[in-house]
Enzyme design. Structure first.
Site, PDB file in Angstrom:
ATOM      1  N   ASP A   1       0.704  -1.119   0.117  1.00 45.24           N
ATOM      2  CA  ASP A   1       0.068  -0.259   0.087  1.00 45.24           C
ATOM      3  C   ASP A   1       0.752   1.184  -0.017  1.00 45.24           C
ATOM      4  O   ASP A   1       2.179   1.183   0.037  1.00 45.24           O
ATOM      5  CB  ASP A   1      -1.067   0.009   1.264  1.00 45.24           C
ATOM      6  CG  ASP A   1      -2.017   0.989   0.884  1.00 45.24           C
ATOM      7  OD1 ASP A   1      -3.111   0.674   1.457  1.00 45.24           O
ATOM      8  OD2 ASP A   1      -1.928   1.902   0.217  1.00 45.24           O
TER       9      ASP A   1
HETATM   10  C1  GLC Z   1      -4.236   4.269  -0.167  1.00 48.35           C
HETATM   11  C2  GLC Z   1      -5.251   3.060   0.113  1.00 48.35           C
HETATM   12  C3  GLC Z   1      -5.402   2.131  -0.931  1.00 48.35           C
HETATM   13  C4  GLC Z   1      -5.016   2.774  -2.246  1.00 48.35           C
HETATM   14  C5  GLC Z   1      -3.882   3.504  -2.211  1.00 48.35           C
HETATM   15  C6  GLC Z   1      -3.452   4.091  -3.596  1.00 48.35           C
HETATM   16  O1  GLC Z   1      -3.851   4.486   0.943  1.00 48.35           O
HETATM   17  O2  GLC Z   1      -4.996   2.445   1.500  1.00 48.35           O
HETATM   18  O3  GLC Z   1      -6.479   1.419  -0.673  1.00 48.35           O
HETATM   19  O4  GLC Z   1      -5.463   1.804  -3.047  1.00 48.35           O
HETATM   20  O5  GLC Z   1      -3.678   4.150  -1.130  1.00 48.35           O
HETATM   21  O6  GLC Z   1      -4.571   5.090  -3.636  1.00 48.35           O
END
Ligand code: GLC
Length: 737
Positions: A278
């Protein structure tokens, strides 16, 4: 017997053969991958393991040097084709980029938020909505979505509850598989397909106190019987990627957890796609206290099994690009491990057809994608099916044809932004049909609509209460549209208080005192503790955030043009004090007894929820009877069939969602009092009866025994079928050795 064998055969194909067919190692592709890897420098290899966000203002140079494999945060076929051209035509090895985006509940067409669409229990319609999202995103050059979000949670304080399918692993798994199949289509190579991404791996929704990014600590049993299941369903559906989560899991952060990322996902399940972190979740291993610096963070995240780093913004910086080459040079990471991750990423790029057709052909996509009207009608149908009728006293709904005036009041009545919900990918408020728009369209030719804002969602301004009460006094009835703003749920959207925010309830009480019938239309991203409303308001519609077609869906429900069929997939607590509260709880040694103080209950509130899992009313009524269990005793490898009659005992056509629950009465391990193991949507005309069958397969009876081995225990099983987890017809059968 023939039918049962066919059924079992299909089951085997679905579970064990298709995933490998859809994500197997095609020898021809593997040969090409080996050839590319043999030519790559370490920097080019690490480039494939690195995803940059647009916020880093990436130059085309880094692409031409082959030092980046993926981007997020850029959209539009033109710009993406420019980036792709730099990679394919101006880099040494011409490896195409994979562009990712959060296509969670729609791309240009915004569908209901996932907690809403899950309430439809209509997995084929959910799959269709993902297919449409994939078409629209593909047209914009996106080829990878960071969805489905499959986190199970028991805690409505947690804001991301809105993004998932609720509290149940069986339903969550059905929705997970449907979304993966919708996004990925029959072939990843299809121009309209996206690679999907099951997230957040794993147990992010078990955050202590419902506080965002907080610690999770749970047993291996809970991990395997609850939190891993929807991810396994995604892998069985052939999901191309998995996203590792932010949370610490039993002391080891999920983005550095070798047990879950490698031992379970890659070894035990045989997952052949790749894992992406993430946002900066590798760099955050330092905050978690398991890495002294970015180099150690990169070492721990990569060796645990995170193949690609989703790099944060310029403040957080990267860990993989700057450190993996060093770690290889120092012999801390064997080049073979780097090659394995590169292989996984190139495999997805090949499956997506990016090597064969790297550029977005907008003309071709436009010629094969669904029309605007078709996409909108799917959005409307899913919105209608997502609405849950929580209360309907004195038949206030559907609205009578004789009504002459309606007061429409409340902060969300004419709001065209919040109904899009969190994670609307390309929000277009101008496309949103507000509740007021929908009501005007449906009723204003014969009904006088008196609209008053009344109050805001969250501030304490009561200066417009008088105006609102006047509108109520001067109308035959009131539709009050209230709830949360879309920022009150979603990421970093945890709340400790689950009442209606601001002064909305105060205004509702003032309106109530006007003595007119009131319908409460709720738009929110989580269960709310609406005790007073349940006690006093005639009718309550839980609408969640329904996306573009909000107003049309609500108006169709209010008028009876669509008979509500939604069912809750998350328990509504009476109080935050009851959390965690869910339907599939363990019985305890002292189940609550009203007159016995020394049993498992509270002094100040019943254990029961405000509204239970699986609950949802209709404008008609349904009856379940004549349950028949084919075999009272059977061997553990046999299939049992349970049938039951479902009757529409009311006077409107409608859809019921029959839910099948099982309970192992006595086991080596305490089992939940009931567990959802099947569901069917049934449309019935007034007076009509249909006999429905549920197959009870050996897999449905499996559980982990005291040694954590999946087994089917002999003994008695309760079977329960009904239209809500708390309203079932029961029977039982016995598994003999
Ligand atoms: C965010 C979220 C994740 C998302 C990623 C990209 O922090 O936790 O679900 O896909 O960043 O936006």
């Amino acid at each position: 017997m023939g039918k049962v064998f066919t059924h079992l055969k299909l089951l085997l194909i679905y579970c064990f053969i298709i995933p490998y067919v859809s994500f197997s190692q095609d020898t021809n592709v593997e040969g090409k991958i080996n050839d590319i890897i043999s030519k790559m420098t370490i920097k080019e290899k690490v480039g494939q393991l690195s995803q940059f966000s647009a916020s880093l203002n990436p130059s085309l140079d880094i692409i031409k040097k082959g030092e980046v494999g993926s981007f997020l945060g850029i959209r539009g076929a033109y710009i993406i084709n420019q980036f792709q051209k730099a990679a394919v035509e101006q880099s040494r090895l011409s490896i195409p980029l994979i562009i990712g985006s959060d296509v969670i509940h729609g791309y240009k067409t915004t569908f209901p938020v996932p907690l809403a669409s899950a309430s439809s229990w209509d997995t084929s319609l959910i799959r269709e909505s993902a297919r449409i999202a994939a078409m629209e995103a593909s047209l914009d050059g996106i080829k990878w979505t960071f969805a489905p979000m499959v986190d199970i949670t028991h805690d409505p304080r947690w804001g991301r509850i809105v993004e998932g399918a609720g509290e149940d692993p069986f339903l969550g798994s059905a929705v997970s598989g449907a979304l993966v199949r919708g996004f990925q289509g029959d072939s990843l190579n299809d121009l309209l397909s996206l690679a999907a991404c099951s997230k957040h791996y794993v147990a992010y929704g078990a955050a202590e106190a419902g506080r965002e990014y907080n610690t999770t600590d749970l047993s291996e049993r809970s991990l395997r019987e609850i939190y891993l299941l929807p991810h396994k369903a995604a892998v069985d559906a052939g999901v191309a990627t998995i996203m590792s989560a932010f949370n610490s899991l039993n002391g080891i952060p999920a983005s550095a957890n070798y047990h879950t990322l490698t031992e379970i996902l890659k070894s035990e399940w045989g997952f052949k796609g790749f894992v992406v972190s993430d946002w900066n979740s590798i760099g955050e291993l330092i905050n978690h206290g398991i890495a002294v610096d970015k180099k150690e963070a990169a070492l721990k995240g990569f060796t645990a099994g995170v193949d690609m780093e989703m790099i944060g913004d310029s403040t957080s910086g990267d860990t993989y690009p700057s450190n993996l080459p060093l770690l290889v040079a120092e012999g801390k990471i064997p080049i073979s491990r780097i090659d394995e991750s590169v292989r996984r990423i190139l495999r997805v790029k090949f499956k997506l057809g990016l090597f064969d057709h790297p550029y977005t052909d907008t003309a071709k996509i436009k010629s094969i994608m669904l029309s605007r009207e078709d996409r909108d009608s799917t959005a409307l149908k899913l919105a209608e099916e997502s609405i849950v009728l929580l209360k309907n006293n004195s038949g206030v709904l559907p609205l009578s044809n004789n009504i002459k005036s309606i007061a429409v009041i409340g902060p969300l009545a004419d709001d065209n932004t919040d109904p899009l919900g969190p994670w609307a990918n390309t929000p277009q408020p101008e496309r949103v049909v507000t509740v007021l728009n929908g009501i005007n369209k449906k009723f204003s030719s014969t009904v006088k609509i008196n609209y008053v804002l009344g109050c805001s969602i969250s501030d304490d301004d009561t200066s417009h209460f008088g105006e609102a009460v006047n509108a109520a006094v001067n109308s035959e009835m009131v539709i009050f549209v209230a709830g949360e703003s879309s920022f009150m749920s979603g990421e970093a959207g945890s709340r400790t208080n689950l009442n209606l925010p601001g002064v909305q309830e105060d205004l509702l009480k003032r309106i109530y005192s006007a003595g007119k019938h009131v319908v409460l239309v709720l738009m929110n991203g989580r269960p709310l503790t609406i005790n007073w409303e349940k006690e006093n308001i005639d009718a309550i519609l839980e609408c969640w955030f329904l996306g573009d077609q909000s107003g049309n869906a609500v108006a169709n429900i209010l008028s009876g043009d669509y008979n509500p069929s939604g069912k809750l997939t998350i328990t509504f607590p009476r109080s935050v004090g009851q959390i965690p509260i869910y339907y599939n709880y363990l019985n305890t040694g002292r189940p609550p007894i009203e007159e016995d103080r020394f049993t498992s209950k509270y002094l100040d509130m019943p254990n029961t929820p405000l509204f239970p899992f699986g609950f949802g009313l209709s404008y008609t009524t349904f009856k379940f009877d004549n349950m028949d269990i084919q075999k009272q005793k059977l061997g553990k490898k046999k299939i049992n069939i349970v049938s039951i009659d479902v009757t529409n005992s009311g006077n409107m056509p409608g859809t019921e969602i029959a839910q099948l629950y099982l309970h192992k009465i006595s086991s080596g391990v305490s089992r939940p009092v009931k567990e959802l193991k099947g569901f069917q949507r049934i449309f019935l005309n007034p007076g009509e009866t249909k006999k429905i069958n549920f197959s009870i397969t050996p897999g449905m009876l499996e559980s982990y025994n005291t040694e954590m081995i999946k087994t089917i225990e002999p003994g008695k099983y309760d079977v329960m079928i009904g239209g809500s987890s708390d309203e079932v017809v029961s029977g039982s059968f016995e598994i003999v050795n």
